[in-house]
Design an enzyme around this catalytic site. Structure first.
Site, short mmCIF file in Angstrom:
data_model
loop_
_atom_site.label_atom_id
_atom_site.label_comp_id
_atom_site.label_asym_id
_atom_site.label_seq_id
_atom_site.Cartn_x
_atom_site.Cartn_y
_atom_site.Cartn_z
CG ASP A 77 -0.24 -0.05 2.53
OD1 ASP A 77 0.42 0.94 2.87
OD2 ASP A 77 -0.33 -1.09 3.23
CB ALA A 78 0.09 4.77 -0.78
#
Length: 311
Positions: free
Chosen positions: A176-177
């Site tokens: 994820d970011a």
């Protein structure tokens, strides 16, 4: 009647052979035929040998009774860095080389590096020059995609030169970011699919900075399993690396692939994640590689991944 010779024994000038001028002499450029008297039985034996090699390779190597083009096996092994050509020939003679699951002992066997699976001593060798394998240290705040419709920074920005040159790279799994660290990029679809398939249980290691000073109770909880919304989850290995000033550094290894699995496990255990870095996939490690940089996997790393997913 033969005319009489002159007294000095030379033929009469009227009977001397005609001399040709240099311009009148024609030379033949044809090469003499080689092996004009080849034994028919020998020809048949050679043809039978070529046919048996083709069948052993499990491929359609003969077209109109003639072998199709390929690359000599010893040359392929040498180009892959396995051994010199001469040593590769020794490996072949000893039956230590397999092509598509069959032991090959015939010198000069031709293979297709882009389609054939070649192993030495049971270990697969990467001989496909079209396949590429990279390790990227994904920075925090970057999307694990090759492009982003919203214009956010993404992995594709780093590998733009590769994709623009025609290479279609895709990531093995996602981060994820807010999660940073190790991301494998490749155009080898079979390897990528197997690395992410639950069947092969490929281990991934993370370093998590969490709120709270953890102790052995957290290790026990994560190792024995913790109940989440989508079912129980447990870690394969947990280590408290450091704990002070209200925070802890936790090393956690698991083969789960569910979304945000590490963050959810630690939050459920009462230790919310402040920073998360993936440092290792199977035996491939991030090491001291800087964020935003990319490097090619070496042969030992690739061989290890092949073994992990039974390729």
């Amino acid at each position: 009647m033969t005319p009489p010779a002159r007294r000095d024994g030379t033929p009469d000038k009227d009977q001397q052979p005609t001399r040709l001028r240099a311009s009148e002499i024609q030379l033949s450029n044809a090469r003499p035929a080689r092996r004009q008297n080849v034994d028919p039985d020998q020809r048949r034996r050679k043809a039978a040998t070529a046919d048996s090699v083709a069948q052993s390779l499990g491929a359609d190597w003969l077209v109109d009774d003639k072998p199709t083009e390929g690359v000599r096996l010893q040359k392929v092994l040498a180009q892959a860095g396995v051994a010199s050509r001469r040593h590769a020939e020794v490996l072949i003679d000893k039956g230590r080389v397999e092509v598509n699951g069959k032991v090959v002992k015939t010198q000069g066997t031709r293979v297709n590096p882009n389609t054939d699976v070649i192993r030495v001593d049971g270990v697969r060798v990467n001989v496909n020059e079209e396949h590429e394998y990279f390790l990227l240290n994904k920075p925090r705040g970057m999307q694990s995609t090759m492009s982003d419709d919203m214009g956010r920074p993404c992995v594709g920005d780093i590998v733009a030169e590769k994709t623009m040159s025609g290479q279609r790279l895709f990531h093995v799994g996602r981060l994820d970011a807010d999660t940073e660290g190790l991301l494998i990029l490749t155009n080898d679809g079979e390897l990528a699919n197997r690395l992410t398939h639950p069947k092969y249980e490929v281990a991934k290691t993370y370093l998590a900075t969490v709120l709270g000073e953890a102790d052995k109770r957290l290790v026990h909880t994560l190792r024995n399993g913790i109940e989440l919304d989508d079912g129980p989850a447990k870690a394969d290995y947990v280590q408290i690396v450091d704990s002070h000033n209200g925070q802890s550094l936790i090393r956690i290894e698991l083969h789960e692939g569910r979304k945000h699995i590490v963050r959810r496990m630690l939050k459920e255990a009462g230790f919310p994640v402040q920073r998360l870095v993936r440092t290792k996939i199977h035996t491939v490690q991030l090491g001291e590689q800087k964020p935003g940089t990319m490097r090619a996997l070496n042969n030992s790393e690739l061989t290890s991944l092949y073994k992990a997913v039974q390729l």
